[in-house]
Design a protein around this motif. Sequence first.
Motif, PDB file in Angstrom:
ATOM      1  N   VAL A  25      55.744  32.255   2.533  1.00 23.65           N
ATOM      2  CA  VAL A  25      56.203  32.524   1.169  1.00 23.65           C
ATOM      3  C   VAL A  25      55.044  33.096   0.355  1.00 23.65           C
ATOM      4  N   SER A  26      55.378  33.664  -0.786  1.00 22.15           N
ATOM      5  CA  SER A  26      54.360  34.121  -1.726  1.00 22.15           C
ATOM      6  C   SER A  26      53.806  32.918  -2.477  1.00 22.15           C
ATOM      7  N   GLY A  27      52.507  32.696  -2.354  1.00 23.76           N
ATOM      8  CA  GLY A  27      51.906  31.556  -3.028  1.00 23.76           C
ATOM      9  C   GLY A  27      51.970  31.660  -4.537  1.00 23.76           C
ATOM     10  N   ARG A  28      51.915  32.882  -5.060  1.00 22.85           N
ATOM     11  CA  ARG A  28      51.916  33.076  -6.508  1.00 22.85           C
ATOM     12  C   ARG A  28      53.275  32.731  -7.120  1.00 22.85           C
ATOM     13  N   THR A  29      54.356  33.013  -6.394  1.00 22.88           N
ATOM     14  CA  THR A  29      55.702  32.824  -6.958  1.00 22.88           C
ATOM     15  C   THR A  29      56.454  31.663  -6.315  1.00 22.88           C
ATOM     16  N   LEU A  30      55.762  30.800  -5.597  1.00 17.69           N
ATOM     17  CA  LEU A  30      56.392  29.670  -4.916  1.00 17.69           C
ATOM     18  C   LEU A  30      57.187  28.815  -5.916  1.00 17.69           C
ATOM     19  N   SER A  31      58.452  28.499  -5.572  1.00 18.89           N
ATOM     20  CA  SER A  31      59.328  27.765  -6.477  1.00 18.89           C
ATOM     21  C   SER A  31      59.837  26.486  -5.809  1.00 18.89           C
ATOM     22  N   PRO A  32      60.429  25.570  -6.582  1.00 17.84           N
ATOM     23  CA  PRO A  32      61.007  24.361  -5.987  1.00 17.84           C
ATOM     24  C   PRO A  32      62.041  24.664  -4.906  1.00 17.84           C
ATOM     25  N   ASP A  33      62.814  25.738  -5.078  1.00 19.52           N
ATOM     26  CA  ASP A  33      63.804  26.094  -4.058  1.00 19.52           C
ATOM     27  C   ASP A  33      63.143  26.430  -2.726  1.00 19.52           C
ATOM     28  N   ASP A  34      61.920  26.998  -2.774  1.00 25.82           N
ATOM     29  CA  ASP A  34      61.222  27.375  -1.543  1.00 25.82           C
ATOM     30  C   ASP A  34      60.788  26.162  -0.732  1.00 25.82           C
ATOM     31  N   VAL A  35      60.556  25.035  -1.403  1.00 27.39           N
ATOM     32  CA  VAL A  35      59.996  23.863  -0.719  1.00 27.39           C
ATOM     33  C   VAL A  35      60.978  22.696  -0.620  1.00 27.39           C
ATOM     34  N   ASN A  36      62.184  22.891  -1.101  1.00 26.98           N
ATOM     35  CA  ASN A  36      63.143  21.781  -1.164  1.00 26.98           C
ATOM     36  C   ASN A  36      63.363  21.113   0.187  1.00 26.98           C
ATOM     37  N   ASP A  37      63.444  21.922   1.248  1.00 30.25           N
ATOM     38  CA  ASP A  37      63.716  21.364   2.581  1.00 30.25           C
ATOM     39  C   ASP A  37      62.481  21.311   3.470  1.00 30.25           C
ATOM     40  N   ALA A  38      61.297  21.460   2.878  1.00 32.83           N
ATOM     41  CA  ALA A  38      60.050  21.489   3.653  1.00 32.83           C
ATOM     42  C   ALA A  38      59.537  20.080   3.934  1.00 32.83           C
ATOM     43  N   ASP A  39      58.914  19.911   5.085  1.00 33.84           N
ATOM     44  CA  ASP A  39      58.207  18.671   5.414  1.00 33.84           C
ATOM     45  C   ASP A  39      56.717  18.786   5.108  1.00 33.84           C
ATOM     46  N   ILE A  40      56.197  19.983   5.333  1.00 35.80           N
ATOM     47  CA  ILE A  40      54.778  20.261   5.156  1.00 35.80           C
ATOM     48  C   ILE A  40      54.630  21.450   4.224  1.00 35.80           C
ATOM     49  N   LEU A  41      53.676  21.383   3.286  1.00 34.03           N
ATOM     50  CA  LEU A  41      53.393  22.498   2.388  1.00 34.03           C
ATOM     51  C   LEU A  41      51.916  22.863   2.512  1.00 34.03           C
ATOM     52  N   LEU A  42      51.653  24.139   2.804  1.00 35.51           N
ATOM     53  CA  LEU A  42      50.289  24.651   2.927  1.00 35.51           C
ATOM     54  C   LEU A  42      50.087  25.740   1.889  1.00 35.51           C
ATOM     55  N   VAL A  43      49.062  25.598   1.048  1.00 38.19           N
ATOM     56  CA  VAL A  43      48.875  26.511  -0.078  1.00 38.19           C
ATOM     57  C   VAL A  43      47.438  27.012  -0.147  1.00 38.19           C
TER      58      VAL A  43
END
Length: 384
Positions: A25-43
């Motif tokens: 994903v784009s780190g600058r525009t990352l939104s709650p919808d992008d991570v809603n179903d994620a287990d791990i988030l790398l930024v």
Amino acid sequence: MLIVADENIPLLESFFADIGEIRRVSGRTLSPDDVNDADILLVRSVTRVNEALLKDSRVRYVGTSTIGTDHVDVAWLEARGIAFSAAPGCNANSVAEYVLSVLSLYAEKQGRDDWETLSVGIVGAGNVGSELARKLDRLGFTVRLCDPPRAEREEGAEELFCSLDEALECDVVSLHTPLIRDGQHATFHMIDAAKLERMTAGQLLINSSRGEVIDSAALLERLQGANAPTVVLDVWEQEPRINPQLVDRVWLATPHIAGYSLEGKVQGTEMVYQALCRFLGLPVRKKAGQYLPEPALSKLSFTSAAEETGAGNIAMRSCYDPRRDDARLRLTMDLPAEDRGGAFDRLRKNYPVRREFSSVKIQLKGTSKSLQDTFRALGFKLKI
């Protein structure tokens, strides 16, 4: 397991593909919808990680492949039981080499044959500041370290550290502090109008830490006045929509890439991978060295005719010359205002491969021990 990751983190598949599915994903525009179903988030540093982003997600681990953590609400993550790791020191050598390259250009600009006659005040003696100090000390520079939090807690601090006012008296002032907005040791607008007024045309100010450490409005006003210092900025307030007037006034302007060597970026990925493996109880099987390609420039040769300062400059600038990044950034200032922010981010996303000095072997034939020591201090490999 779903891993949502900033598309600009290098070697995502190489390190993480066998752990879970990767969604870039784009780190600058990352939104709650992008991570809603994620287990791990790398930024990386452009993403604000906080309750607003994660409150409705199932994320249980956050990793940032950067040395700074001011973009992450660590206290909220801890309160929610979400594991967190960063990559402290991953690009310390890259930033130190950026500053050394700037110093070599500045000494040349001033007509100094011996760049080590410059005194350097380093504000912030963490991983980056300490690495820079180590290199400068080996090269023979006079170095003054300013780090109030360390000065408070370490024995013998009077001999190790100076005050900010004392650091600001040096020929060169290089900023390497985290961004801290509140408290006794706040660094937000630490370099304000009063501090800038004390600096003169005979001094160089470098900021490769966080843009908000300097009051940019005060800096612009100072640079429009008489007897202003020379300024190099790699970080800016209001990134990515930076002030074109300020770009026009500083000597060198680069798009937040001081730590963007390939080695620094890959080491950041590796450190987050190791932390994630520990969190998941998995064996650590991969190392950054497995994935570093052969450098485009692998060897330089100097004979007994080589002059010490000139040879060092040739070697450093063969690896990295900040004027190239300066030119690229200045070109984006000619774009319409609404397009400049995107152009700034593209300069970072599409940044050309930059290798550290250690990737180059220096062959020396009949050269002096002093020249050999210089190359060793800079971090090059030697073949004598």
